[in-house]
Design an enzyme around this catalytic site. Structure first.
Site, short mmCIF file in Angstrom:
data_model
loop_
_atom_site.label_atom_id
_atom_site.label_comp_id
_atom_site.label_asym_id
_atom_site.label_seq_id
_atom_site.Cartn_x
_atom_site.Cartn_y
_atom_site.Cartn_z
N ASN A 40 0.79 -1.18 -0.03
CA ASN A 40 0.10 0.07 0.02
C ASN A 40 0.75 1.40 0.12
O ASN A 40 0.39 2.39 -0.40
CB ASN A 40 -1.00 0.04 1.23
N LYS A 44 12.16 -8.23 1.11
CA LYS A 44 11.38 -8.65 0.34
C LYS A 44 9.94 -7.95 0.17
O LYS A 44 9.19 -7.72 1.02
CB LYS A 44 10.93 -10.09 0.78
N ALA A 104 6.36 -6.53 -1.33
CA ALA A 104 5.24 -7.25 -1.76
C ALA A 104 5.30 -7.30 -3.07
O ALA A 104 5.88 -6.84 -3.95
CB ALA A 104 4.04 -6.28 -1.57
N GLU A 154 4.06 -4.42 12.55
CA GLU A 154 3.19 -3.07 12.17
C GLU A 154 2.14 -4.12 11.42
O GLU A 154 2.00 -4.25 10.19
CB GLU A 154 3.82 -2.23 11.31
N LEU A 155 1.16 -4.17 12.08
CA LEU A 155 -0.15 -5.09 11.84
C LEU A 155 -1.32 -4.34 11.46
O LEU A 155 -1.28 -3.16 11.14
CB LEU A 155 -0.18 -6.25 12.71
N CYS A 163 -3.53 1.28 6.95
CA CYS A 163 -3.74 0.68 8.38
C CYS A 163 -4.31 1.48 9.20
O CYS A 163 -4.90 1.25 10.31
CB CYS A 163 -2.54 -0.41 8.71
N GLU A 214 -10.95 -4.88 8.61
CA GLU A 214 -10.22 -3.84 7.94
C GLU A 214 -10.80 -3.54 6.67
O GLU A 214 -10.87 -4.71 5.88
CB GLU A 214 -8.72 -4.02 7.80
#
Ligand code: ADP
Length: 492
Positions: free
Chosen positions: A162, A185, A187, A261-262, A295, A392
């Site tokens: 994002n 790595k 996305a 960071e979820l 988020c 979410e």
């Protein structure tokens, strides 16, 4: 390989191989995977599809570079970050176009992310030179206590799609500043910006092996290989709570330092005394930045009964006026979602809310273009048990719930497994203070819809994560404290 049309459009000589030990190298299998523009569904590029053998090469390069890199001076590391910061800003238009093409956000927002993302390099170039320790004595006066800080060692960095640039710089910046090497790595939906960033860091003078980038369409085996290597000492992850939990389990095996960071489920609370114009601006910012794919996005809007009619009518009008389309067009204010699955998910959540009694206030016109578009939508009378209150949304949908009392709304806001951000609009200082204390989140915006800033400690509590990124504490996530005890001698 970048497609000819995309190369002309992006005006970039971007490399699409893996970046390992300072070299651009194809995947060992020779495989590639396509990167699609979510607004046009055109394939932009084919990127090297790394696998376990490539993961191994990358982690070995990071291991080999660690000791030399840790021994560099803070000024040397600061200068590299500062140079990279300048190069990113020089290439704002090019990087913004690349991000818009692979991720969908409107150009103006992509330019904003270039500035925001670059700022992490400037911030951590300044922090690199300020890694200080502590010196004291034991309470009985017999020993000196010398506290120093050392890099934690090779890091695994995993980022989401994002914010393709800023999520990278927010991790790479402090790792470089602290003296850590890394395997990175990005996305699989947005690898191009990350590869551009690797090129920029090499240009800025980052030594070979410090940053190693593996793009892959199969993240699980690649990342698992790093986590079980015994070489990596730290994982820094931004993404979904479910994948974060998998990585925490893997981290446990080698007792790795973990920053997570979820997900979030931010409440956006408008009290009856709020300045409604400012609250509307804030709601648009907190809801519509990145098409709602953040988020920190306002996921649940709680509006006091006295003002809810006025607020929701005006919000619906503002949302209906937003121009939806390909982010590459200068007039576009809302781009496509990242993929078809995202559109389907949002559609199902909206349908669920309607079935449970919510009403749609926006025109909700379908967008007649090939990309993954979803119209900006405002819902009112959303019941507490609607799926979107505990999921979410990650889309341009603003669900409004009515409340009557402070106690009631604080309880509802805190009724979530997540605790990342919350927003409160009020002109009453005592109320602002109370909400700031009682909301169970890591970040509170009082009369502002944007909380992210490189100078602030970004992060959440509960299932929103572990640790903080940015601010004064951001670099600590990449440092170990060491304490040396020394007898105080020569005492008379
Ligand atoms: P989102 O829902 O935002 O795509 P994900 O958590 O699926 O969030 O993805 C965030 C990052 O985690 C991406 O880089 C993705 O490739 C990576 N990822 C996804 N699944 C795994 C996994 N099983 N192990 C390690 N990384 C993963």
């Amino acid at each position: 390989m970048i497609t000819a049309a995309a190369r002309t459009k992006l005006n970039t000589g971007l490399n699409t191989d893996l970046f390992i030990d300072g070299q651009w190298t194809p995947a060992s299998t020779g495989a590639t995977f396509p990167v699609e523009n979510p607004a046009t569904l055109h394939v932009l590029a084919h990127v090297a599809d790394g696998h376990v053998a490539d993961a191994e090469r990358a982690i070995q390069a990071a291991a080999a570079a660690q000791a030399g890199w840790a021994a560099t001076s803070p000024r040397q590391r600061a200068d590299i970050l500062r140079a990279a910061y300048e190069i990113i800003l020089d290439r704002t238009d090019e990087l913004a176009a690349l991000m818009t093409a692979e991720m969908g956000k409107p150009l103006a927002e992509a330019r904003g992310e270039v500035t925001y993302g670059a700022e992490f390099f400037r911030w951590f170039s300044e922090e690199a030179a300020r890694i200080n320790g502590d010196s004291t004595t034991t309470t009985d006066g017999t020993n000196r206590i010398l506290v120093t800080k050392e890099p934690v060692g090779p890091c695994v960095l995993i980022t989401p799609w994002n914010f393709p640039l800023a999520m990278g710089t927010r991790k790479i910046g402090p790792a470089i500043a602290a003296g850590c090497t890394m395997v990175f790595k990005p996305a699989e939906l947005t690898p191009l910006t990350a590869l551009a960033l690797a090129g920029i860091l090499a240009e800025a003078g980052l030594p070979s092996g410090v940053l190693n980038v593996v793009t892959t369409s199969t993240p699980a085996p690649v990342v698992e290989h790093w986590m079980s290597s015994g070489i990596a000492r730290k994982i820094s992850f931004t993404g979904s709570t479910s994948v974060g939990k998998i990585l925490l389990r893997q981290a446990a095996e080698n007792v790795m330092r973990s920053s997570m960071e979820l997900g979030g489920n931010a409440p956006f609370i408008v009290l009856p005394d709020a300045d409604l114009d400012k609250a509307l601006d804030g709601a648009i910012a907190a809801k519509m930045r990145n098409m709602g794919e953040a988020c920190t996005a306002a996921n649940r809007l709680y509006v006091h009964r006295d003002i809810v009619d006025d607020f929701s009518r005006r919000l619906a009008k503002r949302m209906d006026q937003l121009i939806v389309g390909d982010g590459a067009a200068d007039t576009t204010q809302v781009g496509p979602l990242i993929e078809q699955a995202a559109v389907t998910k949002v559609r199902i959540l909206v349908q669920d809310a309607i079935t449970r009694g919510a009403r749609v206030l926006t025109a909700n016109e379908t967008i007649d273009q090939p990309g993954y578009f979803y119209p900006p939508t405002v819902l009112v009378d959303v019941p507490a048990d609607a799926e979107m209150n505990s999921t979410e949304i990650f889309g341009p949908v603003a669900p409004i719930t009515i409340f009557d009392t402070d106690d009631e709304v604080i309880r509802a806001a805190n009724n979530s497994a997540w605790g990342l951000a919350a927003y409160v609009y009020t002109q009453d200082l005592d109320k602002a203070d109370r909400y700031s204390r009682e909301l169970e989140v890591g970040m509170v915006g009082i009369n502002t819809g944007i909380v992210s800033n490189p100078a602030a400690p970004f992060g959440g509590i509960k299932q929103s994560g572990l640790g903080r990124e940015g601010g004064r504490v951001g670099i600590d996530e990449f440092l170990e404290y060491k304490y040396t005890a020394m007898p105080i001698t020569g005492r008379r």
